[in-house]
Motif scaffolding. Sequence first.
Motif, PDB file in Angstrom:
ATOM      1  N   GLU A  91      10.558  33.413 -51.076  1.00 40.56           N
ATOM      2  CA  GLU A  91      11.729  33.446 -51.947  1.00 40.56           C
ATOM      3  C   GLU A  91      11.254  32.977 -53.323  1.00 40.56           C
ATOM      4  N   ALA A  92      11.018  33.934 -54.212  1.00 42.90           N
ATOM      5  CA  ALA A  92      10.359  33.627 -55.478  1.00 42.90           C
ATOM      6  C   ALA A  92      11.171  32.670 -56.350  1.00 42.90           C
ATOM      7  N   SER A  93      12.461  32.942 -56.522  1.00 46.79           N
ATOM      8  CA  SER A  93      13.276  32.089 -57.397  1.00 46.79           C
ATOM      9  C   SER A  93      13.404  30.683 -56.836  1.00 46.79           C
ATOM     10  N   GLY A  99       9.253  24.242 -57.155  1.00 44.54           N
ATOM     11  CA  GLY A  99       7.870  23.917 -57.444  1.00 44.54           C
ATOM     12  C   GLY A  99       7.035  23.856 -56.181  1.00 44.54           C
ATOM     13  N   SER A 100       7.471  24.569 -55.149  1.00 41.96           N
ATOM     14  CA  SER A 100       6.790  24.575 -53.862  1.00 41.96           C
ATOM     15  C   SER A 100       7.031  25.924 -53.205  1.00 41.96           C
ATOM     16  N   LEU A 101       6.070  26.383 -52.417  1.00 40.41           N
ATOM     17  CA  LEU A 101       6.202  27.683 -51.780  1.00 40.41           C
ATOM     18  C   LEU A 101       7.337  27.669 -50.757  1.00 40.41           C
ATOM     19  N   ILE A 145       2.415  33.019 -55.251  1.00 41.00           N
ATOM     20  CA  ILE A 145       1.519  33.046 -54.095  1.00 41.00           C
ATOM     21  C   ILE A 145       0.090  32.764 -54.534  1.00 41.00           C
ATOM     22  N   ALA A 146      -0.322  33.356 -55.653  1.00 45.59           N
ATOM     23  CA  ALA A 146      -1.683  33.132 -56.146  1.00 45.59           C
ATOM     24  C   ALA A 146      -1.920  31.655 -56.448  1.00 45.59           C
ATOM     25  N   ALA A 147      -0.928  31.009 -57.056  1.00 44.91           N
ATOM     26  CA  ALA A 147      -1.057  29.579 -57.364  1.00 44.91           C
ATOM     27  C   ALA A 147      -1.198  28.768 -56.083  1.00 44.91           C
ATOM     28  N   TYR A 148      -0.451  29.147 -55.048  1.00 42.20           N
ATOM     29  CA  TYR A 148      -0.547  28.436 -53.773  1.00 42.20           C
ATOM     30  C   TYR A 148      -1.930  28.618 -53.156  1.00 42.20           C
TER      31      TYR A 148
END
Length: 276
Positions: A91-93, A99-101, A145-148
């Motif tokens: 859930e992107a928004s 600030g967490s996946l 996702i890339a940041a995670y």
Amino acid sequence: MFYYASKILWFFATPSNLLIVLVLIGALLAMTRRFRRFGLASVLVVTLAILALGLLPISSYLMLPLENRFPAYRDDGRQIDGIILLGGAIEASDSAARGSLVANESAERVLDTIGLAYRHPQARLLISGGGGMVFSDGTAEAPIIAAYLRTIGIESSRIIVEDRSRTTYENALHSRSLANPQPGERWLLVTSAWHMPRAVGVFRAAGFPIVPYPVDYRTRGALEDQRMFIYVSEGLRRLDVATKEWAGLLAYYAAGRTSALLPGPQDSEPLGTVSR
């Protein structure tokens, strides 16, 4: 135009939405003197339909041919040059706000990609997923996702972010442009098993041959092994997903975005080649 029309049309055609609307229409008709009997009958029929579609494994039967279209991936020991992860797993928004996946019911897409990334340390990782602007705030999935992935030790130099796509068709076009696959390269495509036929079809049409890596199974796999649902909402949710995917296959085929109505492994291009 295709994107906006499809999103708006599907909002009203989603089975669970449509069934509720039909109940409301029937209730309104039941309040009138002229159509009272018809309205009451409509409410009864649609309510029974909701119960049947929500509890019986009808939605599983619709999803089963999609999930069984491509076999599970079997590692043959050959080199993997790249891994493509299609958006739809978070859930992107909500992730941006927290600030967490924040994962959803398709979290296996991310989980399996992580496993593949560590098993194939030389492979590039292409994360494909932008943000739609019709029923959301436009927050793109791919950068989140890339940041995670970076926080769990995957090197930034391996990660390619594709954050412009809003549809599976755009996933394929933009991914091919960024990945620039070369003859002889093998790229895995990670997405839900029920979504794999449409995804493979558009990647083929875009000239990007891939190796399917289906995940996120919802059914047990055998026609006779499907079970009733405990909650009506579970069955209706699966019905929404399965119906949307079949509608997407029909729409993409009609629009010429895939060469087959139900793409399968038998009409696959030879692996390791890229049509120009």
